[in-house]
Design a protein around this motif. Sequence first.
Motif, PDB file in Angstrom:
ATOM      1  N   GLY A 287       2.444   1.677  -3.307  1.00  0.00           N
ATOM      2  CA  GLY A 287       1.406   2.098  -4.231  1.00  0.00           C
ATOM      3  C   GLY A 287       1.077   3.572  -4.114  1.00  0.00           C
ATOM      4  N   MET A 288       1.112   4.094  -2.879  1.00  0.00           N
ATOM      5  CA  MET A 288       0.836   5.510  -2.685  1.00  0.00           C
ATOM      6  C   MET A 288       1.969   6.395  -3.192  1.00  0.00           C
ATOM      7  SD  MET A 288      -2.166   5.724  -1.301  1.00  0.00           S
ATOM      8  CE  MET A 288      -2.144   7.415  -0.754  1.00  0.00           C
TER       9      MET A 288
ATOM     10  N   VAL B 175      -1.944  -0.733  -4.746  1.00  0.00           N
ATOM     11  CA  VAL B 175      -2.942  -0.482  -3.708  1.00  0.00           C
ATOM     12  C   VAL B 175      -4.017  -1.565  -3.745  1.00  0.00           C
ATOM     13  CG1 VAL B 175      -4.789   1.068  -2.989  1.00  0.00           C
ATOM     14  CG2 VAL B 175      -2.531   1.996  -3.531  1.00  0.00           C
ATOM     15  N   ILE B 176      -4.470  -1.881  -4.957  1.00  0.00           N
ATOM     16  CA  ILE B 176      -5.472  -2.947  -5.099  1.00  0.00           C
ATOM     17  C   ILE B 176      -4.896  -4.279  -4.631  1.00  0.00           C
ATOM     18  CG2 ILE B 176      -6.814  -4.282  -6.764  1.00  0.00           C
ATOM     19  CD1 ILE B 176      -7.132  -1.688  -8.393  1.00  0.00           C
TER      20      ILE B 176
ATOM     21  N   TYR C 253       0.838  -1.207   0.000  1.00  0.00           N
ATOM     22  CA  TYR C 253       0.000   0.000   0.000  1.00  0.00           C
ATOM     23  C   TYR C 253       0.871   1.254   0.000  1.00  0.00           C
ATOM     24  CZ  TYR C 253      -3.879   3.067   1.274  1.00  0.00           C
ATOM     25  OH  TYR C 253      -4.823   4.060   1.274  1.00  0.00           O
TER      26      TYR C 253
ATOM     27  N   LEU D 168      -1.850   2.407  -8.344  1.00  0.00           N
ATOM     28  CA  LEU D 168      -3.206   1.899  -8.124  1.00  0.00           C
ATOM     29  C   LEU D 168      -3.231   0.379  -8.095  1.00  0.00           C
ATOM     30  CD1 LEU D 168      -6.216   2.425  -7.781  1.00  0.00           C
ATOM     31  CD2 LEU D 168      -6.419   2.494 -10.290  1.00  0.00           C
TER      32      LEU D 168
END
Length: 426
Positions: free
Chosen positions: A44-45, A55-56, A41, A52
């Motif tokens: 991903g950020m 994050v997924i 995460y 994205l």
Amino acid sequence: MSSIARDSSRVPPVWERLPQIFGYPFKTACLTTLGLAAILYLIGMMVPLLGLILVIAAWVVLYKFAYDVLEATARGWMDPPEIQRKSNSWVLVKTFGLFVLLGFAVTGIAMVTGSLALVAAAALFIVLALPAAIITLAMSNSLMSALNPGTWISIMRSVGFPYFIASLLLFMLSVSQGMAESLVAGLFGPSLAGHVGVFLIGGYFLIASFHLMGYLVYQHHDMLGVEQEVTAADRARAANPDLSPLLQEVEGLVAEGGVDEAIERLQKELRQSGLQPEEHERYRKLLRLQGRTEEFLAHSREYISTLLYGLEQPKKAMSIAEEALRVDAGFQPEHPKQVRDLARLADQYDHHELVIRLTSPFGKQNPKHPHLPENYFLGAKALFEGRGDEQKALKILRQLQKHFPDHELSERVDELAERAERIAAS
């Protein structure tokens, strides 16, 4: 099945498991998964284009693990799964689809009926049914089954009142999650630390909630037809990791209803190599709860001897004697010497009733025993100091003065007789 077997194999209701439910996400497997998902995460950020996807992926990892937790708990595992179970990476999509379709259902009712009351009733029903839908999705991995209202109602009917208690607890967890996320967001704002903190809080409550739902299924697995992977014996051993191997084996036998087999196992060990104190206690409890009084009293006699002369635990020996006398008022230790030794100890610790109950029948059973004068003296002393019955005490003391005038305790007998006579005359 005996009461001890039922007690041992009893599954505590979910509301008694709240400390374990809140602590569950802190177990190693949970923390490892949360950490991995949080790293994905965070990256991903930070990554502009592919972020994205990461994050997924983080949410996929988290939800897949949560569903594994639910299914593993439902099948009897109280520790997080260390290996991948049957839920697949599409479980997040299916969960998203479940929420979307349930939302469409409420919207459809609003559009067709225009009734606020019907919409509110439908929304309340779906909120109550949501745990049943998630449980179905976890156990069947089928979105169609999870969307079947008949399945929801069947689960609610089978579980009954505990289902609604669990739903209330899940709602409270959701509220607590919202408050914690708001607190973190307020402290860190829209920073990376704030986003990751909110993610970790969401992951914590997700795992705890899914463990709660899994435990609800486990608690009612017979009614729900969920096959268990962990036996009652395995659970008993896992619940008592600090017990000796023998007691873990015994608890496993008891959990499966084999109380007599557990007693026989302890008896065998007692004969071969002896038992540890906690093993003695378990043996005695099993004998009492099975109504095997003679064996209980026989063990009491043997154990008192061990405690007095082997382990040198006098207070424990007194406790065993008192327990045996509660079971059988006529209980006497194995040897007359033990009566005297126990009476001395009981006198030392002011256990007056124990002294009286041990010494009262001694004269009839051992009329010429050399310990008879001392036992009667201790009994008279207990009657005087414990019960305040100076008349009865004085009667015994007069007999001692008459029949044993030259005994080594004669001075103490005379002194106590004088005190008793003085109080009796006042």
